[in-house]
Design a protein around this motif. Structure first.
Motif, PDB file in Angstrom:
ATOM      1  N   GLY A 203       0.793  -1.222   0.000  1.00 19.35           N
ATOM      2  CA  GLY A 203       0.000   0.000   0.000  1.00 19.35           C
ATOM      3  C   GLY A 203       0.823   1.268   0.000  1.00 19.35           C
ATOM      4  O   GLY A 203       0.340   2.322   0.442  1.00 19.35           O
ATOM      5  N   VAL A 204       2.047   1.198  -0.509  1.00 16.97           N
ATOM      6  CA  VAL A 204       2.906   2.391  -0.579  1.00 16.97           C
ATOM      7  C   VAL A 204       2.422   3.337  -1.674  1.00 16.97           C
ATOM      8  O   VAL A 204       2.472   4.564  -1.519  1.00 16.97           O
ATOM      9  N   VAL A 205       1.939   2.781  -2.779  1.00 14.52           N
ATOM     10  CA  VAL A 205       1.628   3.576  -3.971  1.00 14.52           C
ATOM     11  C   VAL A 205       0.174   4.039  -3.975  1.00 14.52           C
ATOM     12  O   VAL A 205      -0.748   3.244  -3.762  1.00 14.52           O
ATOM     13  N   VAL A 206      -0.007   5.328  -4.215  1.00 18.54           N
ATOM     14  CA  VAL A 206      -1.322   5.887  -4.542  1.00 18.54           C
ATOM     15  C   VAL A 206      -1.265   6.209  -6.031  1.00 18.54           C
ATOM     16  O   VAL A 206      -0.460   7.025  -6.474  1.00 18.54           O
ATOM     17  N   HIS A 207      -2.098   5.535  -6.801  1.00 18.87           N
ATOM     18  CA  HIS A 207      -1.996   5.537  -8.263  1.00 18.87           C
ATOM     19  C   HIS A 207      -3.044   6.449  -8.889  1.00 18.87           C
ATOM     20  O   HIS A 207      -4.217   6.418  -8.509  1.00 18.87           O
ATOM     21  N   VAL A 208      -2.607   7.250  -9.872  1.00 16.92           N
ATOM     22  CA  VAL A 208      -3.499   8.127 -10.618  1.00 16.92           C
ATOM     23  C   VAL A 208      -3.383   7.797 -12.095  1.00 16.92           C
ATOM     24  O   VAL A 208      -2.271   7.727 -12.637  1.00 16.92           O
ATOM     25  N   CYS A 209      -4.517   7.586 -12.768  1.00 18.22           N
ATOM     26  CA  CYS A 209      -4.514   7.391 -14.216  1.00 18.22           C
ATOM     27  C   CYS A 209      -5.794   7.985 -14.788  1.00 18.22           C
ATOM     28  O   CYS A 209      -6.779   8.168 -14.076  1.00 18.22           O
ATOM     29  N   SER A 210      -5.767   8.291 -16.083  1.00 20.13           N
ATOM     30  CA  SER A 210      -6.854   9.057 -16.670  1.00 20.13           C
ATOM     31  C   SER A 210      -7.086   8.657 -18.120  1.00 20.13           C
ATOM     32  O   SER A 210      -6.187   8.172 -18.800  1.00 20.13           O
ATOM     33  N   LEU A 211      -8.311   8.902 -18.589  1.00 13.99           N
ATOM     34  CA  LEU A 211      -8.637   8.734 -19.997  1.00 13.99           C
ATOM     35  C   LEU A 211      -8.447  10.018 -20.785  1.00 13.99           C
ATOM     36  O   LEU A 211      -8.480  10.002 -22.019  1.00 13.99           O
ATOM     37  N   THR A 212      -8.246  11.141 -20.107  1.00 13.97           N
ATOM     38  CA  THR A 212      -8.292  12.454 -20.752  1.00 13.97           C
ATOM     39  C   THR A 212      -7.225  12.624 -21.820  1.00 13.97           C
ATOM     40  O   THR A 212      -7.513  13.061 -22.940  1.00 13.97           O
ATOM     41  N   LYS A 213      -5.977  12.310 -21.501  1.00 18.22           N
ATOM     42  CA  LYS A 213      -4.884  12.563 -22.443  1.00 18.22           C
ATOM     43  C   LYS A 213      -5.051  11.797 -23.747  1.00 18.22           C
ATOM     44  O   LYS A 213      -4.639  12.279 -24.804  1.00 18.22           O
ATOM     45  N   ALA A 214      -5.655  10.627 -23.686  1.00 16.79           N
ATOM     46  CA  ALA A 214      -5.794   9.808 -24.887  1.00 16.79           C
ATOM     47  C   ALA A 214      -7.106  10.066 -25.623  1.00 16.79           C
ATOM     48  O   ALA A 214      -7.347   9.458 -26.670  1.00 16.79           O
ATOM     49  N   THR A 215      -7.929  10.973 -25.106  1.00 18.82           N
ATOM     50  CA  THR A 215      -9.218  11.236 -25.748  1.00 18.82           C
ATOM     51  C   THR A 215      -9.380  12.713 -26.076  1.00 18.82           C
ATOM     52  O   THR A 215      -9.153  13.147 -27.196  1.00 18.82           O
ATOM     53  N   SER A 216      -9.770  13.499 -25.075  1.00 21.46           N
ATOM     54  CA  SER A 216     -10.071  14.907 -25.285  1.00 21.46           C
ATOM     55  C   SER A 216      -9.927  15.637 -23.963  1.00 21.46           C
ATOM     56  O   SER A 216     -10.183  15.049 -22.893  1.00 21.46           O
ATOM     57  N   PRO A 217      -9.538  16.917 -23.976  1.00 20.02           N
ATOM     58  CA  PRO A 217      -9.449  17.658 -22.720  1.00 20.02           C
ATOM     59  C   PRO A 217     -10.781  17.753 -21.993  1.00 20.02           C
ATOM     60  O   PRO A 217     -10.807  18.002 -20.777  1.00 20.02           O
ATOM     61  N   SER A 218     -11.890  17.569 -22.713  1.00 20.09           N
ATOM     62  CA  SER A 218     -13.207  17.641 -22.078  1.00 20.09           C
ATOM     63  C   SER A 218     -13.716  16.289 -21.596  1.00 20.09           C
ATOM     64  O   SER A 218     -14.751  16.226 -20.932  1.00 20.09           O
ATOM     65  N   PHE A 219     -12.991  15.213 -21.891  1.00 19.78           N
ATOM     66  CA  PHE A 219     -13.404  13.878 -21.444  1.00 19.78           C
ATOM     67  C   PHE A 219     -12.684  13.586 -20.129  1.00 19.78           C
ATOM     68  O   PHE A 219     -11.732  12.802 -20.075  1.00 19.78           O
ATOM     69  N   ARG A 220     -13.145  14.208 -19.063  1.00 15.53           N
ATOM     70  CA  ARG A 220     -12.424  14.206 -17.802  1.00 15.53           C
ATOM     71  C   ARG A 220     -12.928  13.085 -16.886  1.00 15.53           C
ATOM     72  O   ARG A 220     -13.738  13.296 -15.977  1.00 15.53           O
ATOM     73  N   VAL A 221     -12.409  11.893 -17.154  1.00 15.98           N
ATOM     74  CA  VAL A 221     -12.706  10.721 -16.339  1.00 15.98           C
ATOM     75  C   VAL A 221     -11.387  10.062 -15.978  1.00 15.98           C
ATOM     76  O   VAL A 221     -10.575   9.767 -16.859  1.00 15.98           O
ATOM     77  N   SER A 222     -11.163   9.854 -14.688  1.00 12.14           N
ATOM     78  CA  SER A 222      -9.887   9.290 -14.243  1.00 12.14           C
ATOM     79  C   SER A 222     -10.124   8.405 -13.035  1.00 12.14           C
ATOM     80  O   SER A 222     -11.253   8.267 -12.547  1.00 12.14           O
ATOM     81  N   ALA A 223      -9.026   7.811 -12.536  1.00 13.38           N
ATOM     82  CA  ALA A 223      -9.122   6.905 -11.396  1.00 13.38           C
ATOM     83  C   ALA A 223      -8.023   7.207 -10.392  1.00 13.38           C
ATOM     84  O   ALA A 223      -6.909   7.592 -10.753  1.00 13.38           O
ATOM     85  N   LEU A 224      -8.359   7.022  -9.130  1.00 12.15           N
ATOM     86  CA  LEU A 224      -7.436   7.164  -8.013  1.00 12.15           C
ATOM     87  C   LEU A 224      -7.494   5.842  -7.263  1.00 12.15           C
ATOM     88  O   LEU A 224      -8.562   5.435  -6.801  1.00 12.15           O
ATOM     89  N   ALA A 225      -6.359   5.147  -7.185  1.00 13.22           N
ATOM     90  CA  ALA A 225      -6.340   3.819  -6.578  1.00 13.22           C
ATOM     91  C   ALA A 225      -5.374   3.776  -5.404  1.00 13.22           C
ATOM     92  O   ALA A 225      -4.266   4.322  -5.476  1.00 13.22           O
ATOM     93  N   ALA A 226      -5.800   3.138  -4.315  1.00 14.70           N
ATOM     94  CA  ALA A 226      -4.949   2.998  -3.137  1.00 14.70           C
ATOM     95  C   ALA A 226      -5.441   1.809  -2.327  1.00 14.70           C
ATOM     96  O   ALA A 226      -6.603   1.398  -2.436  1.00 14.70           O
ATOM     97  N   ARG A 227      -4.561   1.276  -1.500  1.00 17.19           N
ATOM     98  CA  ARG A 227      -4.908   0.136  -0.660  1.00 17.19           C
ATOM     99  C   ARG A 227      -4.578   0.456   0.782  1.00 17.19           C
ATOM    100  O   ARG A 227      -3.584   1.105   1.069  1.00 17.19           O
ATOM    101  N   GLY A 228      -5.475   0.026   1.689  1.00 14.65           N
ATOM    102  CA  GLY A 228      -5.255   0.261   3.105  1.00 14.65           C
ATOM    103  C   GLY A 228      -6.065   1.436   3.630  1.00 14.65           C
ATOM    104  O   GLY A 228      -6.927   1.996   2.938  1.00 14.65           O
ATOM    105  N   PRO A 229      -5.800   1.867   4.872  1.00 18.62           N
ATOM    106  CA  PRO A 229      -6.591   2.925   5.514  1.00 18.62           C
ATOM    107  C   PRO A 229      -6.591   4.250   4.760  1.00 18.62           C
ATOM    108  O   PRO A 229      -7.531   5.037   4.902  1.00 18.62           O
ATOM    109  N   VAL A 230      -5.547   4.510   3.962  1.00 20.25           N
ATOM    110  CA  VAL A 230      -5.486   5.789   3.252  1.00 20.25           C
ATOM    111  C   VAL A 230      -6.652   5.952   2.282  1.00 20.25           C
ATOM    112  O   VAL A 230      -7.063   7.079   1.979  1.00 20.25           O
TER     113      VAL A 230
END
Length: 477
Positions: A309-336
């Motif tokens: 659970g060291v890594v808090v991960h951010v990834c997105s669809l925006t860069k590969a689609t359009s600046p207006s397609f603002r859908v992304s994910a924030l992933a983490a494990r544990g109490p954080v």
């Protein structure tokens, strides 16, 4: 782009004719405007909507468009000078004043004058965006049962599962939050992981938007240098010991701006060093879907190799689609994860359901893999075109690393170059470039430029843009 120009042109011509109509007078019908100006009905509709937004026109469904009544009393102009005192008074009590400097971000978002070649863009050109596929996905999404109801605050289960599969490892749907764009996800992560006044380790150079987030939250960015193999583990360990920081923000894949990929032998070292420091690694995996055709197999996200659970991960669809397609994910494990969820809910409640439904429709369609293959081929072609043009016309500008992913090149300028003067000269020559200074949170080792090859119309513009940059360099160097 052409449609937008037509709308602006028609709106301008209609403004010039307003004196023909008295206040409340009816304008010609949409059909008459289509025939007279030889434009589409959509252009007429959008031009009238623009004039209505400006308060110049009133539209009445079924009746037509009318010139608006003039304002009888001018808007009062108040005295806002008191705000200067109020805002600065708050800063005196803060360990680190939370001054928001968006200049490094606005460089890549600002609209350029007509005719300027945009080497400063941060998104795919309209010709590279999957516009038809996105439009079809949005249309299908809007018809899904329940699409307009309130979605789960964590995000739709199917979309969370899709992002989790893309991350891999032990990350599951329950570890993922759906967020509104990568910038929003990074903001949530930094607010959750570090209190105001804390130090946060960042790659040097790094993405200016992340530095702006950190400073706006009252954090102190501390630079850790990178080379062609990514962050240097020895310097990272020293920075943790010297600062007591509990957060390190990095882009292990096609780093912005250098394009570096974290070397295989460094991946485990980075996680081990952070774990021993009791620190989190915020992994901004922004460019995974911007891989070039010749890249070969990609390394897994750091989060996929992180059992603790060291890594808090951010990834997105925006860069590969359009600046207006603002859908992304924030992933983490544990109490954080609970802290991240709480901040996400307080800040935004949830990502609108139709956008999440549209994302599911898009990534599940046959058009999605075709789009990614097309982008991979086109980005490689554009990268090669820009690299060849620079070697031919600007050999004095060093390109330390040719990336196999992402959308830009990072150039080192000759020693003693006035970076700001070169950026200004380039704009006068008709090409917008991004200065390197905003990518450093401390004194930069040299002057740099970042040149994007994704935001232009094609390879011909790249060649012409480099030619214009040659003229600017002749003026300044």
């Amino acid at each position: 782009m052409q449609e937008r120009s037509s709308v602006d042109d028609l709106a301008k011509r209609l403004r010039e004719e307003f004196d023909r109509y008295s206040p409340g007078g009816k304008l010609p019908s949409s059909r008459a405007l289509v025939e007279r100006f030889r434009v589409s009905p959509v252009t007429v509709s959008r031009a009238l909507a623009q004039l209505a937004a400006e308060g110049l026109v009133v539209t009445r469904p079924g009746t037509g468009a009318f010139r608006a009544q003039p304002r009888t009393t001018p808007a009062s102009v108040g005295d806002t000078s008191w705000q200067e005192v109020s805002l600065s008074a708050d800063a005196t009590a803060e360990a680190v004043p939370r001054t928001v400097d968006a200049s490094g971000v606005l460089v890549s978002l600002a609209a350029q004058p007509s005719g300027v070649i945009e080497f400063n863009g941060g998104y795919l050109h309209a010709s590279l965006q999957p516009e038809r596929a996105m439009a079809a996905a949005l249309a299908r999404a809007g018809r899904r049962p329940g699409a307009w109801s309130r979605p789960p605050v964590d995000g739709m289960a199917e979309l969370r599962e899709w992002f989790a599969r893309g991350i891999g490892g032990a990350v599951g749907a329950a570890d993922v939050l759906i967020t509104s764009g990568g910038q929003s996800a990074l903001t949530t992560a930094l607010r959750a992981l570090a209190p105001p006044g804390a130090r946060v380790l960042v790659e040097s150079p790094t993405y200016p938007g992340m530095l702006a987030i950190a400073r706006a939250a009252g954090l102190r960015p501390v630079p850790v240098p990178v080379d062609s193999g990514g962050v240097k583990p020895r310097l990272l360990a020293e920075a943790f010991r010297a600062t007591g920081a509990r957060v390190f923000v990095c882009q292990p894949l096609f780093q912005n701006p250098t394009g570096a990929v974290l070397a295989p032998e460094r991946r485990g070292e980075v996680l081990r060093i952070a774990r021993e420091a009791g620190a989190f690694v915020v992994e901004d995996d922004f460019a995974r879907r911007l891989v070039h055709e010749d890249a070969g197999p990609l390394p897994r996200p750091l989060a996929a190799d992180d059992p603790d659970g060291v890594v808090v991960h951010v990834c997105s669809l925006t860069k590969a689609t359009s600046p207006s397609f603002r859908v992304s994910a924030l992933a983490a494990r544990g109490p954080v994860l609970e802290r991240l969820r709480a901040i996400q809910v307080v800040d935004t409640f949830f990502v609108p359901g139709p956008m999440q439904e549209a994302a599911l429709e898009l990534v599940g369609s046959p058009a999605w893999p075709r789009h990614l293959r097309s982008v991979a081929a086109e980005l490689k072609n554009r990268r090669d075109t820009m690299t060849a043009a620079l070697r031919l016309h600007l050999p004095e500008l060093a390109v330390p690393h040719i990336p196999s992913g992402g959308y830009h090149l990072w150039l080192r300028l000759p020693d003693g170059t006035d970076e700001a003067a070169l950026v200004a000269a380039a704009l006068r020559a008709g090409v917008a470039v991004t200065p390197g200074r905003p990518y450093f949170c401390a004194e930069p080792p040299a002057a740099h430029l970042r040149l994007s090859f994704a935001g232009v119309a094609g390879t011909a513009e790249i060649t012409e843009g480099v030619r214009r940059l040659r003229a600017a360099c002749d003026e300044v160097l």
